[in-house]
Design a protein around this motif. Structure first.
Motif, PDB file in Angstrom:
ATOM      1  N   PHE A   1      57.031  18.814 -15.702  1.00  0.00           N
ATOM      2  CA  PHE A   1      56.314  17.604 -16.084  1.00  0.00           C
ATOM      3  C   PHE A   1      55.553  17.785 -17.403  1.00  0.00           C
ATOM      4  CE2 PHE A   1      57.227  16.517 -11.716  1.00  0.00           C
ATOM      5  CZ  PHE A   1      57.551  15.173 -11.847  1.00  0.00           C
ATOM      6  N   THR A   2      55.000  18.981 -17.615  1.00  0.00           N
ATOM      7  CA  THR A   2      54.319  19.175 -18.898  1.00  0.00           C
ATOM      8  C   THR A   2      55.335  19.158 -20.035  1.00  0.00           C
ATOM      9  OG1 THR A   2      54.407  21.542 -18.536  1.00  0.00           O
ATOM     10  CG2 THR A   2      52.331  20.453 -18.019  1.00  0.00           C
ATOM     11  N   GLY A   3      56.538  19.656 -19.766  1.00  0.00           N
ATOM     12  CA  GLY A   3      57.588  19.585 -20.789  1.00  0.00           C
ATOM     13  C   GLY A   3      57.888  18.146 -21.152  1.00  0.00           C
ATOM     14  N   THR A   4      58.015  17.305 -20.121  1.00  0.00           N
ATOM     15  CA  THR A   4      58.237  15.880 -20.349  1.00  0.00           C
ATOM     16  C   THR A   4      57.109  15.305 -21.186  1.00  0.00           C
ATOM     17  OG1 THR A   4      59.259  15.792 -18.179  1.00  0.00           O
ATOM     18  CG2 THR A   4      58.669  13.703 -19.181  1.00  0.00           C
TER      19      THR A   4
ATOM     20  N   GLU B   1      66.184  25.698 -29.775  1.00  0.00           N
ATOM     21  CA  GLU B   1      66.154  24.448 -29.037  1.00  0.00           C
ATOM     22  C   GLU B   1      64.685  24.122 -28.853  1.00  0.00           C
ATOM     23  OE1 GLU B   1      68.465  24.974 -25.425  1.00  0.00           O
ATOM     24  OE2 GLU B   1      70.113  24.480 -26.733  1.00  0.00           O
ATOM     25  N   SER B   2      64.174  23.221 -29.670  1.00  0.00           N
ATOM     26  CA  SER B   2      62.739  23.012 -29.613  1.00  0.00           C
ATOM     27  C   SER B   2      62.401  21.616 -29.131  1.00  0.00           C
ATOM     28  CB  SER B   2      62.116  23.250 -30.983  1.00  0.00           C
ATOM     29  OG  SER B   2      62.657  22.350 -31.900  1.00  0.00           O
ATOM     30  N   ALA B   3      61.230  21.535 -28.513  1.00  0.00           N
ATOM     31  CA  ALA B   3      60.725  20.241 -28.081  1.00  0.00           C
ATOM     32  C   ALA B   3      60.579  19.328 -29.289  1.00  0.00           C
ATOM     33  CB  ALA B   3      59.383  20.413 -27.390  1.00  0.00           C
ATOM     34  N   LEU B   4      60.275  19.938 -30.428  1.00  0.00           N
ATOM     35  CA  LEU B   4      60.063  19.155 -31.637  1.00  0.00           C
ATOM     36  C   LEU B   4      61.322  18.392 -32.028  1.00  0.00           C
ATOM     37  CD1 LEU B   4      57.862  18.611 -33.699  1.00  0.00           C
ATOM     38  CD2 LEU B   4      58.782  20.449 -35.079  1.00  0.00           C
ATOM     39  N   ALA B   5      62.468  19.087 -32.016  1.00  0.00           N
ATOM     40  CA  ALA B   5      63.715  18.435 -32.428  1.00  0.00           C
ATOM     41  C   ALA B   5      64.039  17.268 -31.503  1.00  0.00           C
ATOM     42  CB  ALA B   5      64.855  19.449 -32.424  1.00  0.00           C
TER      43      ALA B   5
ATOM     44  N   THR C   1      53.991  25.303 -21.706  1.00  0.00           N
ATOM     45  CA  THR C   1      53.510  25.552 -23.060  1.00  0.00           C
ATOM     46  C   THR C   1      53.153  24.243 -23.734  1.00  0.00           C
ATOM     47  OG1 THR C   1      54.105  26.383 -25.229  1.00  0.00           O
ATOM     48  CG2 THR C   1      55.880  25.553 -23.889  1.00  0.00           C
ATOM     49  N   ALA C   2      52.251  24.331 -24.689  1.00  0.00           N
ATOM     50  CA  ALA C   2      51.909  23.144 -25.462  1.00  0.00           C
ATOM     51  C   ALA C   2      52.452  23.283 -26.877  1.00  0.00           C
ATOM     52  CB  ALA C   2      50.399  22.949 -25.501  1.00  0.00           C
ATOM     53  N   ASN C   3      53.255  24.314 -27.088  1.00  0.00           N
ATOM     54  CA  ASN C   3      53.783  24.563 -28.417  1.00  0.00           C
ATOM     55  C   ASN C   3      55.093  23.792 -28.608  1.00  0.00           C
ATOM     56  OD1 ASN C   3      54.797  25.539 -30.757  1.00  0.00           O
ATOM     57  ND2 ASN C   3      55.083  27.648 -30.027  1.00  0.00           N
TER      58      ASN C   3
ATOM     59  N   VAL D   1      61.541  23.519 -24.146  1.00  0.00           N
ATOM     60  CA  VAL D   1      61.000  23.054 -22.876  1.00  0.00           C
ATOM     61  C   VAL D   1      62.082  22.237 -22.168  1.00  0.00           C
ATOM     62  CG1 VAL D   1      58.626  22.957 -23.681  1.00  0.00           C
ATOM     63  CG2 VAL D   1      60.076  20.941 -23.870  1.00  0.00           C
ATOM     64  N   THR D   2      61.765  21.758 -20.990  1.00  0.00           N
ATOM     65  CA  THR D   2      62.731  20.932 -20.291  1.00  0.00           C
ATOM     66  C   THR D   2      62.003  19.704 -19.763  1.00  0.00           C
ATOM     67  OG1 THR D   2      64.459  20.945 -18.631  1.00  0.00           O
ATOM     68  CG2 THR D   2      62.386  21.996 -18.039  1.00  0.00           C
ATOM     69  N   THR D   3      62.770  18.701 -19.381  1.00  0.00           N
ATOM     70  CA  THR D   3      62.129  17.499 -18.853  1.00  0.00           C
ATOM     71  C   THR D   3      62.680  17.182 -17.468  1.00  0.00           C
ATOM     72  OG1 THR D   3      63.749  15.938 -19.646  1.00  0.00           O
ATOM     73  CG2 THR D   3      61.997  16.541 -21.174  1.00  0.00           C
ATOM     74  N   VAL D   4      62.008  16.268 -16.815  1.00  0.00           N
ATOM     75  CA  VAL D   4      62.380  15.905 -15.457  1.00  0.00           C
ATOM     76  C   VAL D   4      63.820  15.389 -15.407  1.00  0.00           C
ATOM     77  CG1 VAL D   4      61.776  14.476 -13.507  1.00  0.00           C
ATOM     78  CG2 VAL D   4      59.988  15.331 -14.990  1.00  0.00           C
ATOM     79  N   THR D   5      64.126  14.462 -16.318  1.00  0.00           N
ATOM     80  CA  THR D   5      65.464  13.854 -16.256  1.00  0.00           C
ATOM     81  C   THR D   5      66.546  14.875 -16.540  1.00  0.00           C
ATOM     82  OG1 THR D   5      65.068  13.169 -18.506  1.00  0.00           O
ATOM     83  CG2 THR D   5      64.753  11.524 -16.798  1.00  0.00           C
TER      84      THR D   5
END
Lengths: 411, 435, 283, 352
Positions: A183-186, A261-265, A349-351, A356-360
């Motif tokens: 959930f934090t990843g989402t 593979e970044s959350a940013l992208a 992580t908050a970076n 990261v991964t998401t729920v979906t």
């Protein structure tokens, strides 16, 4: 066969309309005045009573009678014939019954309108049925999951690692089902997406609404809307193959450690996808602010930007907040971009530079994976889905409430 | 021209401070305007980048290369017993005909490996093509003809210039020998690259040079059709009820919250719903456009209801009062006046909803539409797939030539999308002009 | 380039350059002192001409009423004075309009500054969705008229006082402006306008959305404000024009038919059409 | 409102609302099935579809429908019941589990026929920009395991670079893109590479003899600190990401290596290069078998099932020169092929 059935029902309905109208006219002896309703209304009445029961019969047959198909096939029968017969005979019966009711004194309009009202009411209930259906289709499997994994672990556990064994002779690794990192990843990806789409979307809406000429507006607005329509699979490729390497190279050039593979992208590309949601909806909200407000501010000598910032935006705030919340739920629900670009590693992580991964994304990979289908792993997808549903419901309730409060204040 | 002094409104009153303040405000105004312009430039720039990269990558999918071969329809290979029976003809060794023709062109090729390498220049589709010709016209048996036949995916890529002959042999999928053969064929004027109608008309195939989006296109249209005829009347009916007829009650508030929530539910969950309800409970067939349409209509319904309500609310109340005042019943007011007036807005919302449904992949994963379907569906209960799913499947295929096909399919999908959006814009502008 | 008075003339970036009556700008000598003066003013909405060669001088510290049937160009003229017509993309102006001798259509005119000099009150009260205080403080804030909070308070209280609203709202300054009654809202809008200390206040049918009692209060207020401001008011009510204005201009089909002392216009008009209009025979 | 005539619009709307009602009739049309339905693994999907297409083109039967659902999802559908509305065949990139067979049986799916079709090699590859880097399974284990033995005890994997794993390797950060835990590829990789590597470490080798369970726990856990990146199931995407990120390694199926030789290069594992011949001969250490499962009860009910199996097990499909070899399937040894063909044509039921 289906086409034949559909066409014959449509034909019967049209026929019924004419029967009803003619019959009303002939009963009235050609004098409209003696009819309680218009002749066409008798037509609608008969047509409704022809199409409606027949359709219900067809639905019943389609769902129940269908089970008889294999049986019929084994006995060399075409099980479709009785269905068609049932359909047409119900239609005929309905037609005959309704036609018999046609009398000059019969209130056809009231009768028809009552049925239409009920139909309209039922249509509005489809949304509720859908929600119930969704909850039911998630609930049972989710409960089975919670029988295997305690809800406390699921909701508070800080480690998500569904590495249970694929086969009985293997030993699973940690098999942790703490959903917090998912959930934090989402949340992280949504935050990144929002920090792209809110400024760009809002500024674009303001520029189009306040500065651009009608010509520019009529070209640019639909172009922006295309961004929302591009299939997410396409965005996924774009994020994974163009944006992620770019960010990585840039990060390396300034000495940052960027995961490939970044959350940013994923977040950036998702943000781009969401721009039109924000811009279109806020544009509508800003345009809905009465002209008098804009004129009043301009007449006081405010510049356009001052008018926008100090009068239009505050007045349009409920609409804009609604737009943003809608976009947030869209971002939370987005799947393919994340599956392709953000990776599947659940890390707390908050970076935004890490994967990261998401729920979906988890739901999809859990459901289409190779693992055995009765494990906690597959069932976890349903638990995640249910939690997500509750979460978006919460966001929406907050959104509606916020919007309502703002409205009360400004109206 | 008036004097310079006259243009200053309060020449004496305006202090230096006020003057600076005014200048600052104007700079802020310019800055703000530039931000807005920049935002649009960024958004459109990304859109262009996306489109350009797709078009450059996918343009080749619309073309394919063929080699003209002298085919001898050898009765030995196709119809050994000479009975011309269709089921025998169907199983003939047409690949052998192609092989023979190639070996006649390059008689010095010897050895099993070399012959195999030579054969792999031609697509497996060449044999299917010959099979079809013979079945259509059995009189061909025993004759010779010069027939253009498709090259294999790798040869096709080479001919289109997507494989460089300068790479070391180990780093490409075509050997030096194969490239030499292709160059020889080209010198003899036997290779042509032309428009590939099969890309639009064929169903899926495992051979990139034969694969087409025809089946997916038909599947998409059927799915959209089902979704449209379901969710348009339902959506309008629900919107009319909520906006025009329903009293403000708990029920309507519940419905409203529900609709807003459904608009935000991740689409993959609708797939789970479809699996449980339509396939599980109602026993509808898997992979069918019927079920796909049902699922997508539930997905699109909230969007249409929200858009329809907005456009119903925009109909001036004076129209309602006027109709009411001449004695029309509420239903008549709605049916005769309000809905027709709101129709352009409703249609716009519907088209946008449909455009979104057109691009959905995730919910269809769950109901079996992520499937390999070769036959083009003929009805809404036939197995079918849809365009975005086809893209998803091709993107996951190992063959390099599918990269081009994937981008080609994306171009077609985007073209559909742009034209749907265009229609919506056209409707909206017509509507705006009228009021 | 003198063709520009014709309706079909192409829009020009700098209309006053081709001003055909430019020479008349210098003929102001000898005429009565005017705060606002229009000379040969034409306004077009796209192809349609809305004002034809308007010549009008508006003296300071008086109420000038603009009367005439709907669509005659009164409001268009009003919106020329603070260039609110700029908001309409198809609108284009030729001819000359001056504020204290300064050409308002000159490119060197800062519209923002102009609008601080020329306040406007609209037909329907349009308070911002903000508190009463913030509504009045809006203008002074954006123009930087107050350096301290105390100064701002003074301006706000003073303006509310002048608008005759202070007593009614003194203890509810933080409530939204929209919570006031229609008449109060309109007085709030007037307070908002005078808070910027304009030279001219434009009023576009300020009482048409109000009941008679609220109208009376506004009329009273206008009469008081005349002391310090030049007021140009569009009205559809002959009685109102007669009651509170000192000068009246009668517009018809985009032209000024007659203009002069209110008393003279209403008692002894020179033109028959004026006579017909004020006696209600057309309009 | 000149362009819209309200009454006529109303009639059109009324007629339009009849249309969805007719949809209710659609199920009437669902006739008995006349084509084979296949579900299951995305790894077997490319091979299964190739056979299906060829089968459809060269016989009078309709082309089978092949769905890519993942092995688990496929078997779930397969085991849902014996009816016509369930698939005839489930592809799997792993062997069926005993618990799954039992569940099948509870749902009435009894006689299941297993067909082994060939091997899939799992390669560890990197962009061609860098020179080939031979690896051993031991090195892979030390680089990717969650806990590694250090000085007699197990600690969280401290290795950040390849050099720390083995001084002979380059001083580059460890970055491996691989399948997620839900994937059969991951499963095979863990079992063959990680477990194999662990056994070469004396401490773990002794553990394997004493406590099998503890050994497997140690050997199967992959680190979760970012050095191993769980990328989706799309192997093409991994290949393209490797190109964009030359230092990263990727773990994926052999067929993707085969198609991208110009861009990526596989590391030899334990000195054996992952070539077609090496995998077929069983020399390459990380390869697994692929399967499909068939409902015996459907043979005869669904037209073409027997013929499909015959095609799939024929030499021209799965043989060393067969068309599936072109697609990257690595054939079984000849003896195994014969056994499989015989068992499949006799529809011998599965015994676990």
């Amino acid at each position: 066969m289906f086409l034949l059935a559909a066409l014959s029902l449509a034909g019967m309905t049209v026929l019924a309309f004419h029967v009803g109208r003619r019959r009303a006219l002939s009963k009235a002896g050609g004098r409209w005045g003696s009819l309680r309703s218009l002749p066409t209304q008798y037509g609608y009445f008969v047509a409704l009573w022809t199409a409606l029961p027949a359709s219900i019969a067809a639905l019943a047959w389609g769902t129940l009678g269908q089970r008889a198909l294999p049986w019929a096939a084994e006995n060399g029968l075409d099980a479709r014939i009785p269905g068609l017969v049932l359909l047409l005979s119900t239609a005929c019966a309905g037609l005959a019954w309704a036609a018999a009711k046609v009398e000059p004194s019969f209130p056809a309009r009231e009768s028809t309108e009552r049925i239409i009202r009920i139909l309209l009411f039922l249509s509005s209930g489809v949304a509720i049925l859908t929600t119930i259906g969704i909850v039911l289709s998630l609930l049972f499997e989710a409960l089975r999951f919670f029988a295997l994994v305690s809800p406390v672990e699921f909701f508070t556990g800080l480690s998500w690692s569904p590495q249970t064994s694929l086969r009985s002779d293997q030993v699973g690794s940690s098999g942790a089902f703490g959903a917090v990192p998912v959930f934090t990843g989402t949340l992280l990806i949504t935050l990144v997406a929002m920090s792209v789409s809110i400024p760009i979307g809002l500024l674009a809406a303001i520029y189009l609404g306040e500065y651009a000429s009608p010509r520019v507006r009529s070209v640019v607005k639909p172009l922006l809307e295309i961004l929302a329509g591009v299939p997410t699979v396409v965005y996924g490729f774009f994020a994974a193959l163009s944006v992620a390497p770019m960010i990585r190279r840039f990060g390396e050039s300034v000495g940052l450690d960027v995961s490939s593979e970044s959350a940013l992208a994923a977040g950036l590309v998702m943000g781009v996808m969401i721009i039109p949601f924000i811009s279109s909806l806020s544009d509508d909200a800003i345009a809905a602010v009465p002209r008098a407000m804009r004129d009043g501010s301009l007449a006081l000598g405010a510049t356009r930007s001052e008018t926008v910032k100090k009068v239009l935006l505050p007045a349009a705030l409920p609409g804009i907040v609604g737009a943003i919340l809608m976009a947030v739920s869209r971002a939370i629900g987005e799947t393919m971009i994340v599956v392709m670009a953000a990776g599947l590693a659940a890390r707390l992580t908050a970076n935004p530079l890490s994967a990261v991964t998401t729920v979906t994304a988890q739901i999809v990979t859990l459901l289409i994976g190779d693992q055995e289908f009765d494990s906690a792993k597959t069932l976890a997808a349903f638990a995640l889905g249910l939690t997500l549903l509750v979460l978006t419901l919460g966001i929406n309730l907050i959104a509606l409430e916020t919007v309502r409060r703002f409205r009360e204040q400004y109206e | 021209m008036s004097s310079a002094g006259a243009s200053d409104l309060r020449a004496t009153a305006l202090t230096g401070r006020a003057r600076r303040r005014l200048a600052r405000r104007h700079r802020a105004e310019k800055r703000f305007r530039a931000y807005g312009f920049g935002a649009i430039a960024i958004a459109l720039g990304i859109l262009m980048l996306l489109f350009a990269s797709i078009v450059i990558g996918g343009w080749g999918a619309f073309f394919r290369s063929e080699a003209t071969l002298e085919i001898r329809f050898d009765a030995e290979r196709i119809d050994p017993d000479g009975l011309r029976k269709p089921d025998v003809l169907a199983t003939g060794d047409y690949g052998g005909l192609v092989r023979d023709a190639l070996e006649r062109l390059f008689p010095d090729v010897a050895g099993r490996r070399a012959k195999r390498a030579l054969r792999r220049l031609m697509s497996r589709g060449a044999a299917y093509d010959l099979q079809k010709r013979v079945l259509d016209n059995p009189a061909l048996i025993g004759q010779s003809a010069s027939i253009p036949l498709p090259l294999s995916d790798e040869a096709d890529l080479y001919v289109k210039g997507r494989i460089s002959p300068d790479l070391p042999e180990t780093e490409r999928t075509l050997s030096d020998r194969q490239i030499a053969w292709l160059d020889a064929l080209r010198e003899r004027g036997r290779i042509h690259t032309g428009f590939n109608p099969g890309f639009f008309s064929s169903g899926d195939s495992r051979e990139p040079e034969l694969a087409g989006i025809g089946g997916a296109l038909v599947g998409s249209l059927m799915t959209l059709f089902v979704a449209l005829i379901l969710c348009f009347p339902l959506g309008v009916a629900a919107a009319v009820y909520l906006e025009e007829l329903a009293p403000e009650t708990r029920w309507t508030r519940l419905v409203e919250v529900n609709i807003n929530n459904l608009a935000a539910v991740p689409s993959v969950i609708f797939g789970v719903l479809g699996l449980a309800i339509f396939l599980g409970t109602f026993g509808l067939p898997r992979s069918a456009p019927l079920v796909g349409g049902l699922v997508l209509s539930l997905r699109t319904l909230p969007i249409i209801i929200i858009a329809s309500r907005a456009s119903l609310a925009a109909v001036p109340p004076s129209i309602r009062s006027a109709a009411m005042a001449i004695g029309a019943s509420p239903i008549q007011v709605v049916a005769h006046h309000v809905v027709p007036n709101a129709l352009p807005g409703i249609l716009t919302g519907t088209i946008i909803g449909m455009a979104q449904a057109l691009g959905e992949t995730a919910p269809l994963l769950m109901i079996g539409m992520v499937a390999f379907v070769v036959d083009i569906p003929t009805g809404i209960t036939d197995p079918a797939t849809v365009l975005p799913v086809q893209i998803y499947l091709w993107a996951d295929s190992p063959e390099r030539a599918f990269v081009e096909k994937t981008a080609g399919a994306i171009i077609v999908l985007l073209a559909f999308l742009v034209s749907m959006n265009g229609t919506a814009v056209w409707l909206r502008q017509r509507f705006e002009k009228r009021t | 380039m003198t063709r520009s008075v014709e309706p079909s003339a192409p829009p020009t970036a700098d209309p006053h350059e081709e001003e055909p009556n430019g020479a008349r700008a210098t003929t102001t000598v000898g005429e009565p002192r005017a705060r606002v003066r229009a000379i040969g003013l034409n306004v077009f909405y796209g192809e349609k001409q809305a004002l034809f060669g308007i010549d009008l001088a508006i003296p300071p510290n008086q109420v000038t009423a603009l009367i005439g049937p709907s669509g005659c160009g009164k409001s268009t003229f009003l919106r020329c004075v603070n260039r609110m017509n700029d908001v309409i993309p198809t609108c284009r102006t030729t001819g000359r309009i001056e504020l204290d001798g300064a050409d308002l259509n000159s490119p060197s005119i800062d519209v923002v500054q102009l609008r601080a000099e020329v306040g406007m009150v609209f037909q329907r009260p349009n308070p911002f969705p903000k508190s009463i205080y913030d509504n009045v403080a809006y203008g002074p804030r954006i123009h930087g008229l107050a350096e301290t909070r105390a100064e701002l308070d003074d301006i706000v209280m003073g303006s509310l006082e002048r608008a005759g609203l202070l007593k009614e709202v003194e203890d509810r300054l933080t409530e939204p402006g929209t919570s006031l009654s229609g008449g109060q809202q309109q007085r709030l809008c007037i307070a908002r306008a005078i808070a910027v200390k304009p030279r001219v206040i434009l009023m576009d049918e300020p009482c048409s959305a109000l009941d008679p009692i609220a109208t009376a209060r506004i009329e009273e207020l206008i009469d008081e404000l005349r002391e310090s401001y030049t007021i140009i008011m569009v009205t559809h009510s002959m009685q109102q024009a007669a009651r509170i204005s000192q000068r009246t201009a009668f517009f018809h089909l985009g032209r000024i038919i007659e203009e002069g002392e209110t008393e003279q216009i209403f008692t002894d008009p020179h033109e028959e059409r004026t006579q017909d209009y004020i006696t209600g025979r057309f309009g | 409102m000149t362009s819209i005539r309200p009454i006529r619009t109303f009639r059109a709307i009324a007629l339009a609302s009849v249309l969805p009602l007719t949809l209710l009739l659609a199920p009437i049309d669902a006739a008995a099935r006349d084509q084979i339905r296949i579900v299951g693994s995305s790894t077997v999907f490319p091979f299964s579809t190739t056979v299906a297409e060829r089968f459809g083109r060269t016989t009078a039967f309709k082309t089978p429908i092949v769905e890519s659902t993942g092995s688990g999802g496929g078997l779930k559908l397969f085991c849902a019941g014996p009816g016509d509305d369930t698939p005839d065949i489930a592809n799997a990139s792993r062997r069926i589990k005993r618990s799954e067979v039992e569940l099948c049986a509870r749902n009435g799916v009894r006689d299941i026929v297993e067909v082994r079709i060939g091997f899939d090699g799992i390669v560890v590859a990197r962009s061609k920009v860098n020179p080939v880097l031979p690896l051993t399974r031991k090195q892979l284990f030390l680089a990717l395991a969650r806990r590694v033995p250090v000085a007699g005890g197990m600690v969280e994997n401290p290795n950040r670079t390849w050099k720390e794993v083995d001084p002979g390797l380059p001083d580059r950060e460890i970055e491996v893109l691989g399948p997620p835990p839900t994937s059969g590829t991951r499963d095979a990789f863990v079992e063959l590479a990680m477990e194999g590597g662990a056994k070469q470490i004396p401490m773990l080798a002794t553990l394997a003899k004493q406590d099998k369970k503890a050994f497997k726990t140690a050997a199967h856990a992959i680190r979760e600190d970012g050095a191993y990146i769980e990328a989706g199931e799309n192997d093409n995407l991994i290949v393209q990401k490797l190109e964009a990120n030359p230092n990263a390694f990727g773990i994926f199926g052999f067929s993707f290596l085969n198609q991208n030789v110009d861009r990526i290069e596989a590391s030899p594992i334990d000195g054996v290069e992952p070539t077609f011949e090496n995998i077929a001969a069983g020399r390459y250490p990380i390869s697994r078998s692929l399967y499909f499962y068939l409902k015996k009860s459907h043979v005869g009910r669904v037209p073409g099932l027997r013929e499909y199996i015959a095609e799939f097990t024929s030499e021209r499909a799965v043989g060393p020169d067969g068309y599936l070899a072109d697609k990257g399937l690595i054939p079984l040894p000849e003896a195994d092929r014969r056994t499989v063909r015989k068992a499949a044509s006799a529809l011998e039921p599965l015994h676990l």
